[in-house]
Design a protein around this motif. Structure first.
Motif, PDB file in Angstrom:
ATOM      1  N   LEU A  64      27.061  44.844  48.900  1.00 18.89           N
ATOM      2  CA  LEU A  64      27.154  44.742  47.444  1.00 18.89           C
ATOM      3  C   LEU A  64      28.350  45.527  46.925  1.00 18.89           C
ATOM      4  O   LEU A  64      29.090  45.055  46.058  1.00 18.89           O
ATOM      5  CB  LEU A  64      25.861  45.255  46.801  1.00 18.89           C
ATOM      6  N   LYS A  65      28.558  46.724  47.486  1.00 17.24           N
ATOM      7  CA  LYS A  65      29.704  47.529  47.060  1.00 17.24           C
ATOM      8  C   LYS A  65      31.008  46.818  47.407  1.00 17.24           C
ATOM      9  O   LYS A  65      31.953  46.791  46.605  1.00 17.24           O
ATOM     10  CB  LYS A  65      29.647  48.896  47.723  1.00 17.24           C
ATOM     11  N   ASP A  66      31.068  46.225  48.622  1.00 17.27           N
ATOM     12  CA  ASP A  66      32.271  45.499  49.014  1.00 17.27           C
ATOM     13  C   ASP A  66      32.506  44.296  48.098  1.00 17.27           C
ATOM     14  O   ASP A  66      33.646  44.028  47.683  1.00 17.27           O
ATOM     15  CB  ASP A  66      32.153  45.025  50.469  1.00 17.27           C
ATOM     16  N   SER A  67      31.433  43.570  47.786  1.00 17.17           N
ATOM     17  CA  SER A  67      31.563  42.405  46.899  1.00 17.17           C
ATOM     18  C   SER A  67      32.028  42.820  45.509  1.00 17.17           C
ATOM     19  O   SER A  67      32.872  42.145  44.892  1.00 17.17           O
ATOM     20  CB  SER A  67      30.227  41.656  46.811  1.00 17.17           C
ATOM     21  N   GLU A  68      31.469  43.918  44.991  1.00 21.51           N
ATOM     22  CA  GLU A  68      31.879  44.400  43.667  1.00 21.51           C
ATOM     23  C   GLU A  68      33.351  44.808  43.676  1.00 21.51           C
ATOM     24  O   GLU A  68      34.086  44.547  42.713  1.00 21.51           O
ATOM     25  CB  GLU A  68      31.002  45.580  43.251  1.00 21.51           C
ATOM     26  N   GLU A  69      33.813  45.431  44.770  1.00 18.11           N
ATOM     27  CA  GLU A  69      35.210  45.837  44.857  1.00 18.11           C
ATOM     28  C   GLU A  69      36.117  44.609  44.935  1.00 18.11           C
ATOM     29  O   GLU A  69      37.171  44.557  44.281  1.00 18.11           O
ATOM     30  CB  GLU A  69      35.411  46.727  46.096  1.00 18.11           C
ATOM     31  N   ALA A  74      39.777  40.799  42.316  1.00 15.91           N
ATOM     32  CA  ALA A  74      40.044  39.422  41.885  1.00 15.91           C
ATOM     33  C   ALA A  74      40.279  39.352  40.379  1.00 15.91           C
ATOM     34  O   ALA A  74      41.160  38.623  39.902  1.00 15.91           O
ATOM     35  CB  ALA A  74      38.882  38.518  42.293  1.00 15.91           C
ATOM     36  N   LYS A  75      39.486  40.113  39.624  1.00 18.58           N
ATOM     37  CA  LYS A  75      39.669  40.126  38.167  1.00 18.58           C
ATOM     38  C   LYS A  75      41.028  40.709  37.796  1.00 18.58           C
ATOM     39  O   LYS A  75      41.710  40.203  36.891  1.00 18.58           O
ATOM     40  CB  LYS A  75      38.548  40.932  37.507  1.00 18.58           C
ATOM     41  N   GLN A  76      41.445  41.773  38.481  1.00 16.43           N
ATOM     42  CA  GLN A  76      42.745  42.363  38.214  1.00 16.43           C
ATOM     43  C   GLN A  76      43.869  41.383  38.548  1.00 16.43           C
ATOM     44  O   GLN A  76      44.846  41.246  37.803  1.00 16.43           O
ATOM     45  CB  GLN A  76      42.907  43.658  39.025  1.00 16.43           C
ATOM     46  N   SER A  79      43.974  38.727  35.868  1.00 18.43           N
ATOM     47  CA  SER A  79      44.599  39.247  34.653  1.00 18.43           C
ATOM     48  C   SER A  79      46.114  39.319  34.814  1.00 18.43           C
ATOM     49  O   SER A  79      46.870  38.960  33.889  1.00 18.43           O
ATOM     50  CB  SER A  79      44.030  40.641  34.346  1.00 18.43           C
ATOM     51  N   THR A  80      46.564  39.755  36.008  1.00 22.87           N
ATOM     52  CA  THR A  80      48.003  39.821  36.267  1.00 22.87           C
ATOM     53  C   THR A  80      48.636  38.435  36.232  1.00 22.87           C
ATOM     54  O   THR A  80      49.712  38.227  35.658  1.00 22.87           O
ATOM     55  CB  THR A  80      48.260  40.480  37.631  1.00 22.87           C
ATOM     56  N   LEU A  81      47.950  37.463  36.854  1.00 22.23           N
ATOM     57  CA  LEU A  81      48.462  36.094  36.860  1.00 22.23           C
ATOM     58  C   LEU A  81      48.523  35.517  35.448  1.00 22.23           C
ATOM     59  O   LEU A  81      49.473  34.804  35.095  1.00 22.23           O
ATOM     60  CB  LEU A  81      47.583  35.214  37.747  1.00 22.23           C
ATOM     61  N   ARG A  82      47.511  35.827  34.641  1.00 22.52           N
ATOM     62  CA  ARG A  82      47.514  35.330  33.261  1.00 22.52           C
ATOM     63  C   ARG A  82      48.675  35.925  32.476  1.00 22.52           C
ATOM     64  O   ARG A  82      49.349  35.221  31.707  1.00 22.52           O
ATOM     65  CB  ARG A  82      46.187  35.662  32.589  1.00 22.52           C
TER      66      ARG A  82
END
Length: 244
Positions: A64-69, A74-76, A79-82
């Protein structure tokens, strides 16, 4: 000699011991043995299962910790791609606008070159006093800025001097109407726009159209030392300025 009656106090009624006490003892022993058996089985089977469950829980917690990281990364990245896409889109829009401005500027220069060639070129057609074009541009406050290009190349050594006036024809309240120069410039004693040139001159000024008046045509009059000219043009407002 008579035998005396025995005293009632010398006799005691003792209840007979029944077998239920033995059964209670047996039941107690069996219950104790069941408790011991339950503890043994719990120690032998349940404890290893709990340990396995703890290990599984620990592994799932790590996953779960790995998935959250990974989700955070992925979100970062998204955001960078956007932001990059927005920057690229803005740069592309700005580039297209710059190219459009350059194209318009080049077209304007080409038109100017063609105009000069027709006016002063070796093969230019000789013409007398003439209005090449007249354009209008809206101004703040409801007025219109006009630019009229006056030319002549019939007598290249002479200087043409005189005045220019124009009236605007259009529709007001469903009827044809002509607005005179004096009404347009709001000055009754103004004789016209003065000019003095050898080959051409751009005359500029501001006019005010009546409220509710829709312009359609412009009638220009030139009066000077090299003659006179009367010409009619369609109302020409610059498109780039109409959108402002």
């Amino acid at each position: 000699m008579s035998t005396p009656n025995p005293s009632p106090q010398r006799f005691m009624i003792v209840p007979k011991k029944t077998a239920w006490r033995g059964w209670l003892l047996v039941i107690a022993v069996l219950w104790l043995l069941s408790l011991i058996s339950t503890w043994y089985f719990a120690s032998s089977y349940a404890a290893p299962s709990l340990a396995s469950a703890d290990r599984t829980l620990g592994q799932q917690s790590n996953q779960l910790k790995d998935s959250e990281e990974q989700l955070k990364q992925a979100k970062q990245m998204l955001s960078t791609l956007r932001r990059s896409e927005q920057i690229s889109r803005n740069a592309n829009t700005e580039l297209q606008s710059t190219l459009a401005d350059r194209d318009e500027e080049i077209e304007g220069l080409r038109a100017d070159v063609a105009f000069y060639e027709r006016l002063v070129g070796a093969t230019a057609q000789r013409r007398g006093l003439n209005v090449h074009e007249i354009q209008f541009e809206p101004e703040v406050g409801g007025t219109w800025h006009f630019t009229a290009t006056v030319t002549q190349n019939l007598n290249r050594g002479a200087i043409s001097q005189g005045n220019m006036k124009f009236s605007v024809e259009g529709i007001s309240q469903g009827r044809l109407k002509t607005v005179a120069w004096e009404t347009l410039v709001q000055k009754s004693d103004m004789g016209g726009k003065a000019y003095s040139f050898r080959y051409f001159e751009e005359l500029e000024g501001s006019i005010l159209l009546p409220s509710g008046f829709t312009p359609q045509r412009v009638k220009v009059s030139l009066r000077g030392n090299n003659g006179q000219a009367d010409q009619v043009f369609p109302w020409n407002a610059k498109k780039a300025l109409e959108n402002k």
